[in-house]
Design a protein around this motif. Sequence first.
Motif, short mmCIF file in Angstrom:
data_model
loop_
_atom_site.label_atom_id
_atom_site.label_comp_id
_atom_site.label_asym_id
_atom_site.label_seq_id
_atom_site.Cartn_x
_atom_site.Cartn_y
_atom_site.Cartn_z
N GLN A 102 6.06 7.59 -11.91
CA GLN A 102 5.05 7.20 -12.88
C GLN A 102 5.57 7.15 -14.32
O GLN A 102 5.19 6.28 -15.09
CB GLN A 102 3.85 8.14 -12.80
N PRO A 108 3.54 6.80 -7.53
CA PRO A 108 3.25 8.08 -8.17
C PRO A 108 4.49 8.91 -8.47
O PRO A 108 4.53 9.66 -9.46
CB PRO A 108 2.36 8.80 -7.14
N ARG A 149 0.84 -1.22 0.00
CA ARG A 149 0.00 0.00 0.00
C ARG A 149 0.87 1.26 0.00
O ARG A 149 0.56 2.24 -0.69
CB ARG A 149 -0.95 -0.01 1.21
N HIS A 150 1.97 1.20 0.75
CA HIS A 150 2.88 2.34 0.78
C HIS A 150 3.49 2.54 -0.62
O HIS A 150 3.54 3.66 -1.13
CB HIS A 150 4.00 2.10 1.80
N HIS A 181 2.22 1.56 -3.50
CA HIS A 181 1.16 1.95 -4.43
C HIS A 181 0.79 3.43 -4.29
O HIS A 181 0.58 4.13 -5.29
CB HIS A 181 -0.05 1.06 -4.16
N GLN A 182 0.74 3.88 -3.02
CA GLN A 182 0.26 5.25 -2.78
C GLN A 182 1.37 6.30 -2.79
O GLN A 182 1.14 7.45 -3.18
CB GLN A 182 -0.48 5.31 -1.44
N GLU A 183 2.57 5.92 -2.35
CA GLU A 183 3.63 6.92 -2.18
C GLU A 183 4.75 6.80 -3.22
O GLU A 183 5.19 7.79 -3.78
CB GLU A 183 4.28 6.79 -0.78
#
Length: 233
Positions: free
Chosen positions: A35, A32, A24-25, A27-29
Amino acid sequence: MTSQDQTPVNSAEEALKHIVDGFRHFHQEVFPQQQELFKKLATAQAPRAMFITCADSRIVPELITNSSPGTLFVTRNVGNVVPPYGQMNGGVSTAIEYAVMALGVQHIIVCGHSDCGAMRAVLNPDSLEKMPTVKAWLRHAEVAKTVVHDNCNCATEAESMGVLTEENVIAQLQHLRTHPSVASRLASGQLFIHGWVYNIETSEIKAYDAVEDRFLSLSQATNIPSASPKGRF
Ligand code: ZN
């Protein structure tokens, strides 16, 4: 049920939670922020090298070579073994053929490491009695064991482990050369092979130098040591 009874379940859940939290870290931090890179990688790969190493959790090829996703074509197994061509049409042989023929990699690195459980098992085969698959797999390292046994007056198990780990890398490089795709591109000077041993405690890498016929420190060598034979064509 007492809390003690739940301990194993909790610890298994905890282990998975750590991994999912990590995703999750990422994926979210992390994702991005990179990218552009991932967009480029979404439809193609052009790795700089194939990296064959042990499945040991302490070896992280991208970390120790400071590489981004897309840089290394990694194959891992117990003992960083490369079965000789024709003996086994398994994952390693398939990955080698694909890396060389489809991806056109120019370098293949075989990387062993310190404190390798597979090497310890090769030295103490009795420990493998209940693991017939591991035992069969590590027959591909038998050649290194014999070389060490016949030639090294190793005084301690630590010394035997060190020499065996290096000899295993050399043996797997020899096996690598039996693969036709590898042999052909080595002969034409289009492919280069490398044998490394990574030290978990110090982060040092020793690399086999075919000219000097010994392992040299990769952090100190002026010319990068190579295990490649000279091209003939
Ligand atoms: Zn290992």
